[in-house]
Structures are given as C-alpha cells and as structure tokens.
Design a protein around this motif. Sequence first.
Motif, mmCIF file in Angstrom:
data_model
loop_
_atom_site.group_PDB
_atom_site.id
_atom_site.type_symbol
_atom_site.label_atom_id
_atom_site.label_comp_id
_atom_site.label_asym_id
_atom_site.label_seq_id
_atom_site.Cartn_x
_atom_site.Cartn_y
_atom_site.Cartn_z
ATOM 1 N N ARG A 180 -2.179 -9.063 -0.186
ATOM 2 C CA ARG A 180 -4.124 -8.998 -0.081
ATOM 3 C C ARG A 180 -4.497 -7.690 0.115
ATOM 4 O O ARG A 180 -5.519 -7.508 -1.146
ATOM 5 N N GLU A 181 -3.765 -6.778 0.648
ATOM 6 C CA GLU A 181 -4.211 -5.218 0.360
ATOM 7 C C GLU A 181 -3.928 -4.310 -0.475
ATOM 8 O O GLU A 181 -5.067 -3.706 -1.398
ATOM 9 N N GLU A 192 0.153 -7.856 2.916
ATOM 10 C CA GLU A 192 -0.147 -6.347 1.928
ATOM 11 C C GLU A 192 -0.006 -6.583 0.394
ATOM 12 O O GLU A 192 -0.829 -5.388 0.218
ATOM 13 N N LEU A 204 -6.449 -5.443 -3.198
ATOM 14 C CA LEU A 204 -7.963 -5.463 -2.575
ATOM 15 C C LEU A 204 -8.575 -4.156 -2.931
ATOM 16 O O LEU A 204 -9.159 -3.498 -3.709
ATOM 17 N N GLY A 205 -6.854 -3.297 -3.065
ATOM 18 C CA GLY A 205 -6.661 -1.747 -3.598
ATOM 19 C C GLY A 205 -6.893 -0.832 -5.033
ATOM 20 O O GLY A 205 -7.157 -0.272 -5.297
ATOM 21 N N ARG A 223 1.167 -1.179 0.122
ATOM 22 C CA ARG A 223 0.165 -0.198 -0.413
ATOM 23 C C ARG A 223 0.805 1.062 -0.116
ATOM 24 O O ARG A 223 2.123 0.916 0.644
#
Length: 258
Positions: free
Chosen positions: A240-241, A238, A244-245, A133
């Motif tokens: 995974r985020e 991270e 999703l992001g 991110r």
Amino acid sequence: MPSTALNHFKQDVARAQAIVAHAGPLPAITPAEQMLRSDLLRSAWMFAVGAMDAYFCDAYTDIVAATIISKSRHPAANLPDFVYDIRFPIRAILEPYTNNENWRWRMAARKMMERENVLSLSTVQTLFNKFFRKGYRLFRDRMADWIVHPDAKKRRFGITDVAFNALGANQRGQAIEDAQEQMEERYRYLFQRRHDCIHNCDRPKVSPQSLPLGGTVLKVIEDAEFLVQRCDEHINAEFREFLLGIGCPPAIVAQAGY
C-alpha cells in the motif's frame, strides 16, 4: 491484499490437516502399515510446503498485476525502473479480454509465475523487497514483533518471547539477527524435506527418513501458517505504501485492493 492467495493457502493447509487426521487412526503394526501411514504424513508435509510456495507465487502475481493496473488507471504514477524489466508472456497480453481489459495483466503475471517455485526465503525477499519502501525489508523489519507474537514458537526463532523481552536494548539487535538465522534454517529444513519426498521418495541416502505420527507434521503445518500469515500482513502494509509512494491516489490504491 486481494484475498485469493491467502484463501487458497488456507484451503490447501486444511487439506494437509485432513491427511494428518486420516493417518492418525490407521493401524501401524506391520512394516507395510507403518510405511503407509508415514507416506500419508509425507503427503501432508508436501501439501503444507506446497501451499507456502503457491501463496508466495500468487501474492507476487497479485502485486505485479496491481502495480501495472494502477499505472493504467493513473498514468501519472511514476513506476520504478525494475517494473519495466519484468518479462511477461506476450500471448497472455495479446489475447482478447472483452469484459475487463486490465485482466490481461493478471493473466500475464500468472503465466509468468506458473513454472516458478518460491521455496527459498531469500527468493521470497528478492521478489517482494522491491515493492517495499526504500530501506524496508521483509522478515527483518518485523522480526522483533514475530518473536513475541502469541503464535511464535522457539523452534522458529531459537528464543522465547519471555527471554527476548528480558533482553536489554543493546542486546536485542544481535538476538534479532540470531532469530532470523534460526528462522531461515528452520524453513530451509522444511523445504528440503519436501524436495526429498518429491525427488527421491524421502530416501536421500539408502533408507527412507523416519517420520513418526506424533506432532511433527502438525508443527510443519503450524510453521507454514505462521510464515504466510505474518508475511501477508507485512506485504499488504508495505505494498500500500509502495503504491502511494509512486504517486497513486488513495482511491486508486483502494481499487487495487490495498
């Protein structure tokens, strides 16, 4: 993260541990016997560092492939510009994959990394931080947690968990910076000794560098395990985020193994 990279790392580290165990009871009376045992220990050192290199290459392959496969499954995902700049071997992409069309991206990513090495912490950060991110960084963001981890050692961070916990809040920022510098120096030394073994038979000057039986190589193996285990946890969380992001639904993220 898909478990292949970490499983292979564990298998390779076990091979390094087996070499050390084999070297232990060997006689080391004559100079020739001493050199033989030292050379086995050098082999274990190279295996441990090589296992780190292989892990980071495999892990990067996994997340690059997972990014593209997730996009193919969910075309609405908004990939960042840097993904479009990744260069793949065309042959791996054009070969037929009758059982799983998405396999071409895993093979292309694997081919892309097969001649690379990742024996520099700065290189590791450059590769993986792009998939974190915005504003989040490998190593730095988890450094405080790593310092106080049950498996942490002073040789990696230059400070014990007890000493770190005793610091005031206004002192911890500098302590974290110092700990990261110490960590980088420690792994730089591990990588360089591996290079010395491979490129000049551990003889950077005139005579081979000493390598006593003791626990020196076992500490190298422990340090390899610590770094890879902690990084695997951080990258997994991270990435995974990241998926999703960019707009991938949780179901698509789960399909990618995250």
